[in-house]
Design a protein around this motif. Structure first.
Motif, PDB file in Angstrom:
ATOM      1  N   CYS A   4       0.841  -1.186   0.000  1.00 52.39           N
ATOM      2  CA  CYS A   4       0.000   0.000   0.000  1.00 52.39           C
ATOM      3  C   CYS A   4       0.885   1.249   0.000  1.00 52.39           C
ATOM      4  O   CYS A   4       1.809   1.354   0.815  1.00 52.39           O
ATOM      5  CB  CYS A   4      -0.923   0.011   1.211  1.00 52.39           C
ATOM      6  N   PRO A   5       0.615   2.200  -0.870  1.00 45.58           N
ATOM      7  CA  PRO A   5       1.414   3.429  -0.906  1.00 45.58           C
ATOM      8  C   PRO A   5       1.374   4.250   0.378  1.00 45.58           C
ATOM      9  O   PRO A   5       2.248   5.086   0.602  1.00 45.58           O
ATOM     10  CB  PRO A   5       0.789   4.224  -2.063  1.00 45.58           C
ATOM     11  N   CYS A   6       0.381   4.032   1.250  1.00 50.30           N
ATOM     12  CA  CYS A   6       0.249   4.853   2.456  1.00 50.30           C
ATOM     13  C   CYS A   6       1.352   4.602   3.475  1.00 50.30           C
ATOM     14  O   CYS A   6       1.467   5.345   4.454  1.00 50.30           O
ATOM     15  CB  CYS A   6      -1.120   4.664   3.101  1.00 50.30           C
ATOM     16  N   ARG A  33      -5.267   8.192   4.921  1.00 50.73           N
ATOM     17  CA  ARG A  33      -4.326   7.283   4.257  1.00 50.73           C
ATOM     18  C   ARG A  33      -4.855   6.833   2.892  1.00 50.73           C
ATOM     19  O   ARG A  33      -4.111   6.767   1.917  1.00 50.73           O
ATOM     20  CB  ARG A  33      -4.040   6.065   5.140  1.00 50.73           C
ATOM     21  N   SER A  34      -6.154   6.539   2.827  1.00 47.37           N
ATOM     22  CA  SER A  34      -6.718   6.071   1.557  1.00 47.37           C
ATOM     23  C   SER A  34      -6.749   7.199   0.530  1.00 47.37           C
ATOM     24  O   SER A  34      -6.589   6.959  -0.670  1.00 47.37           O
ATOM     25  CB  SER A  34      -8.113   5.478   1.759  1.00 47.37           C
ATOM     26  N   ARG A  35      -6.929   8.435   0.966  1.00 48.28           N
ATOM     27  CA  ARG A  35      -6.882   9.568   0.037  1.00 48.28           C
ATOM     28  C   ARG A  35      -5.463   9.754  -0.505  1.00 48.28           C
ATOM     29  O   ARG A  35      -5.280  10.014  -1.687  1.00 48.28           O
ATOM     30  CB  ARG A  35      -7.398  10.845   0.720  1.00 48.28           C
ATOM     31  N   TYR A  36      -4.458   9.619   0.360  1.00 49.28           N
ATOM     32  CA  TYR A  36      -3.067   9.681  -0.110  1.00 49.28           C
ATOM     33  C   TYR A  36      -2.839   8.577  -1.152  1.00 49.28           C
ATOM     34  O   TYR A  36      -2.256   8.822  -2.222  1.00 49.28           O
ATOM     35  CB  TYR A  36      -2.092   9.519   1.061  1.00 49.28           C
ATOM     36  N   THR A  37      -3.287   7.375  -0.834  1.00 51.25           N
ATOM     37  CA  THR A  37      -3.116   6.248  -1.750  1.00 51.25           C
ATOM     38  C   THR A  37      -3.811   6.523  -3.077  1.00 51.25           C
ATOM     39  O   THR A  37      -3.254   6.242  -4.148  1.00 51.25           O
ATOM     40  CB  THR A  37      -3.642   4.957  -1.106  1.00 51.25           C
ATOM     41  N   ALA A  38      -5.005   7.091  -3.021  1.00 51.40           N
ATOM     42  CA  ALA A  38      -5.724   7.418  -4.251  1.00 51.40           C
ATOM     43  C   ALA A  38      -4.943   8.434  -5.084  1.00 51.40           C
ATOM     44  O   ALA A  38      -4.867   8.310  -6.308  1.00 51.40           O
ATOM     45  CB  ALA A  38      -7.119   7.943  -3.928  1.00 51.40           C
TER      46      ALA A  38
END
Length: 160
Positions: A4-6, A33-38
């Motif tokens: 995961c990129p986060c 974290r999911s927004r960063y990953t997006a």
């Protein structure tokens, strides 16, 4: 498996992937974290979908998509969280995200504010590059009492 990129160390499909696919994030930090990953994956539709209604008015989706093509995200550091747990209605997350754009290394630091709308966390707003708390240190004069509590002058004790 793709990490995961986060930066959680978990695989994408066991971390931010389910939230990006539509599952509700359990905490404000999980949404952050999911927004960063997006952003890292170029999924700007998810970014738009996780904005609070009043924040969507100012969101430039086309500009964000263009930026996503130019930016390479390098890492996320969560510096602090305030509230934002499963039982809270509001919360904030302070983070720093490292990135490179056109060969230039940089970072984005923000205090993001979140709230629950109909049981789902949404991004409300953020303070970009907030001031960092400065540590205030009082200067000790040579003839002042030593702060260690010895009763001696600073110059004859810790300042020697």
């Amino acid at each position: 498996m793709t990490a995961c990129p986060c930066g959680s160390g978990k695989p994408l499909d066991a971390c931010c992937g389910p939230f990006i696919d539509g599952a509700p994030a359990p905490t404000a930090e999980a949404l952050m974290r999911s927004r960063y990953t997006a952003y890292a994956l170029g999924n700007i539709a998810y970014i738009a979908a996780t904005h609070a209604p009043e924040a969507q008015e100012d969101f430039d989706q086309a500009g964000s998509e263009e930026m996503a093509r130019k930016v390479k995200w390098k890492g996320l550091t969560i510096e602090a969280t305030e509230a934002g747990g499963p039982d809270d209605e509001t919360g904030s997350v302070t983070f720093a995200a490292r990135f490179s754009m056109q060969g230039q290394e940089s970072f984005h630091r923000e205090i993001s504010t979140f709230r629950k709308d109909d049981g789902r966390w949404v991004y409300v707003d953020g303070q970009v590059n907030p001031p960092v708390a400065q540590r205030h240190v009082e200067k000790i004069g040579r003839n002042d009492p030593c702060p260690c509590g010895s009763g001696k002058k600073y110059k004859k004790c810790c300042g020697a």
